[in-house]
Scaffold this motif. Structure first.
Motif, mmCIF file in Angstrom:
data_model
loop_
_atom_site.group_PDB
_atom_site.id
_atom_site.type_symbol
_atom_site.label_atom_id
_atom_site.label_comp_id
_atom_site.label_asym_id
_atom_site.label_seq_id
_atom_site.Cartn_x
_atom_site.Cartn_y
_atom_site.Cartn_z
ATOM 1 N N ALA A 103 22.077 -0.997 -0.821
ATOM 2 C CA ALA A 103 21.284 -1.458 -1.962
ATOM 3 C C ALA A 103 19.995 -0.654 -2.086
ATOM 4 N N THR A 104 19.387 -0.683 -3.266
ATOM 5 C CA THR A 104 18.184 0.110 -3.507
ATOM 6 C C THR A 104 16.906 -0.714 -3.508
ATOM 7 N N ASP A 105 17.011 -2.046 -3.453
ATOM 8 C CA ASP A 105 15.835 -2.923 -3.533
ATOM 9 C C ASP A 105 15.848 -3.882 -2.349
ATOM 10 N N VAL A 106 15.148 -3.497 -1.276
ATOM 11 C CA VAL A 106 15.127 -4.278 -0.040
ATOM 12 C C VAL A 106 13.682 -4.579 0.331
ATOM 13 N N VAL A 107 13.389 -5.829 0.629
ATOM 14 C CA VAL A 107 12.077 -6.250 1.132
ATOM 15 C C VAL A 107 12.272 -6.661 2.587
ATOM 16 N N ALA A 108 11.417 -6.154 3.469
ATOM 17 C CA ALA A 108 11.499 -6.480 4.897
ATOM 18 C C ALA A 108 10.170 -7.063 5.331
ATOM 19 N N VAL A 109 10.180 -8.240 5.994
ATOM 20 C CA VAL A 109 8.930 -8.880 6.385
ATOM 21 C C VAL A 109 8.981 -9.309 7.847
ATOM 22 N N ASP A 110 7.797 -9.325 8.452
ATOM 23 C CA ASP A 110 7.649 -9.806 9.827
ATOM 24 C C ASP A 110 6.207 -10.213 10.025
ATOM 25 N N ILE A 111 5.975 -11.212 10.890
ATOM 26 C CA ILE A 111 4.608 -11.634 11.183
ATOM 27 C C ILE A 111 3.954 -10.754 12.238
ATOM 28 N N ASN A 112 4.770 -10.047 13.020
ATOM 29 C CA ASN A 112 4.282 -9.192 14.096
ATOM 30 C C ASN A 112 3.825 -7.854 13.517
ATOM 31 N N PRO A 113 2.538 -7.508 13.594
ATOM 32 C CA PRO A 113 2.072 -6.254 12.998
ATOM 33 C C PRO A 113 2.710 -5.016 13.617
ATOM 34 N N ARG A 114 3.079 -5.084 14.904
ATOM 35 C CA ARG A 114 3.756 -3.948 15.540
ATOM 36 C C ARG A 114 5.156 -3.772 14.955
ATOM 37 N N ALA A 115 5.801 -4.873 14.618
ATOM 38 C CA ALA A 115 7.115 -4.805 13.988
ATOM 39 C C ALA A 115 7.009 -4.179 12.600
ATOM 40 N N VAL A 116 5.987 -4.542 11.845
ATOM 41 C CA VAL A 116 5.790 -3.968 10.507
ATOM 42 C C VAL A 116 5.644 -2.450 10.607
ATOM 43 N N GLU A 117 4.834 -1.996 11.565
ATOM 44 C CA GLU A 117 4.661 -0.555 11.758
ATOM 45 C C GLU A 117 5.981 0.107 12.145
ATOM 46 N N ALA A 118 6.727 -0.530 13.058
ATOM 47 C CA ALA A 118 7.994 0.032 13.515
ATOM 48 C C ALA A 118 9.002 0.096 12.379
ATOM 49 N N ALA A 119 9.063 -0.940 11.565
ATOM 50 C CA ALA A 119 10.028 -0.972 10.462
ATOM 51 C C ALA A 119 9.723 0.134 9.450
ATOM 52 N N ARG A 120 8.459 0.338 9.139
ATOM 53 C CA ARG A 120 8.105 1.423 8.213
ATOM 54 C C ARG A 120 8.480 2.782 8.797
ATOM 55 N N HIS A 121 8.167 2.981 10.057
ATOM 56 C CA HIS A 121 8.513 4.235 10.734
ATOM 57 C C HIS A 121 10.019 4.461 10.723
ATOM 58 N N ASN A 122 10.788 3.433 11.068
ATOM 59 C CA ASN A 122 12.235 3.594 11.158
ATOM 60 C C ASN A 122 12.894 3.760 9.796
ATOM 61 N N ALA A 123 12.344 3.114 8.769
ATOM 62 C CA ALA A 123 12.863 3.329 7.422
ATOM 63 C C ALA A 123 12.692 4.786 7.013
ATOM 64 N N ALA A 124 11.529 5.361 7.329
ATOM 65 C CA ALA A 124 11.303 6.771 7.020
ATOM 66 C C ALA A 124 12.214 7.659 7.862
ATOM 67 N N ARG A 125 12.332 7.365 9.135
ATOM 68 C CA ARG A 125 13.161 8.174 10.029
ATOM 69 C C ARG A 125 14.614 8.205 9.563
ATOM 70 N N ASN A 126 15.076 7.111 8.983
ATOM 71 C CA ASN A 126 16.472 7.022 8.553
ATOM 72 C C ASN A 126 16.659 7.263 7.054
ATOM 73 N N GLY A 127 15.610 7.762 6.405
ATOM 74 C CA GLY A 127 15.728 8.247 5.036
ATOM 75 C C GLY A 127 15.828 7.199 3.949
ATOM 76 N N VAL A 128 15.318 5.987 4.206
ATOM 77 C CA VAL A 128 15.424 4.937 3.185
ATOM 78 C C VAL A 128 14.069 4.313 2.846
ATOM 79 N N SER A 129 12.978 4.987 3.163
ATOM 80 C CA SER A 129 11.659 4.386 2.951
ATOM 81 C C SER A 129 11.399 4.054 1.486
ATOM 82 N N GLU A 130 11.983 4.799 0.557
ATOM 83 C CA GLU A 130 11.784 4.499 -0.863
ATOM 84 C C GLU A 130 12.551 3.254 -1.299
#
Length: 244
Positions: A103-130
């Motif tokens: 899908a092209t419209d995904v929202v990902a949320v977490d209360i843990n700020p380290r998780a938020v940073e990791a999710a953004r990093h991993n989305a970019a690493r796997n080519g889906v940050s947009e």
């Protein structure tokens, strides 16, 4: 003689355990063993190759586990191109990234700020940050709009967490789980559905009770059992829809 009495209820959420006191003690023992192992293995962080992804997981975020694929493969099978998807408690971003491979419209949320940073990093690493909008949110507090699919891999245990890493495994008095299920119906579109992962190493009876009270029907789409201390523990991925 087996202790068949119930643990006490908690006034904060109205959580009434459905497990016996003896089973609750066993779950506490399993949790302590697992938590100590997690802390030792986390170290300075880990990298996982998982279902076609490469994920960097920092020490304060839940790593991939031997049963993670029960939910991950269900995500790949369930997500449609046209879906708007919410990954609740995204952790390293794994299920949001899997969803974004469809899908092209995904929202990902977490209360843990380290998780938020990791999710953004991993989305970019796997080519889906947009395709993935990662936000820090306490359940639905920073979530807007409604969704075709909500994914949730909640903490299994009802204990109070002692640190950020443990927040992924423990949820004091099931406050987060209760809030999520009570509010989820307002975030789902008319024909929306959810994928929820849970196991009998938590109070699965309470989850089923909550779903029934809110008019949801769970269908098992994946399951696996493992042996712990001579007892069988079952893990399930549920596809959850509104009761007809």
């Amino acid at each position: 003689m087996t202790d068949t009495s119930q643990p006490s209820a908690t006034a904060e959420t109205g959580y009434q355990p459905t497990v016996t006191a003896a089973h609750a003690k066993q779950i506490h023992r399993w949790h302590e063993d697992a938590y100590q192992s997690l802390r030792e293995e986390a170290g300075a962080g880990q990298t996982f190759d998982y279902l076609g992804l490469t994920l960097d997981v920092p020490p304060e975020v839940m790593p991939i586990t031997p049963v993670s694929d029960l939910l991950g493969e269900a995500v790949l099978a369930e997500v449609k191109t046209c879906d708007r998807v919410l990954d609740m408690g995204t952790g390293s971003g794994v299920n949001a990234i899997l969803a974004a491979s469809r899908a092209t419209d995904v929202v990902a949320v977490d209360i843990n700020p380290r998780a938020v940073e990791a999710a953004r990093h991993n989305a970019a690493r796997n080519g889906v940050s947009e395709r993935v909008d990662v936000r820090r949110s306490d359940v639905f507090s920073a979530v807007d709009g409604d969704f075709d699919l909500i994914i949730f891999d909640p903490p299994f245990r009802w204990f109070a967490p002692r640190d950020l890493l443990e927040m992924a495994a423990t949820d004091a008095n099931y406050g987060t789980l209760t809030t999520f299920v009570r509010a989820a119906g307002r975030q789902l579109r008319a024909n929306g559905r959810m994928l929820i992962f849970f196991g009998t190493s938590g109070d699965i009876g309470y989850l089923r009770q909550l779903l029934a009270e809110e008019g949801f029907t769970p269908e098992v789409v994946a399951t696996r059992d493992v042996m712990k201390d001579g007892m069988r523990v079952d893990y399930y991925t549920y596809r959850v829809t509104r009761t007809a």
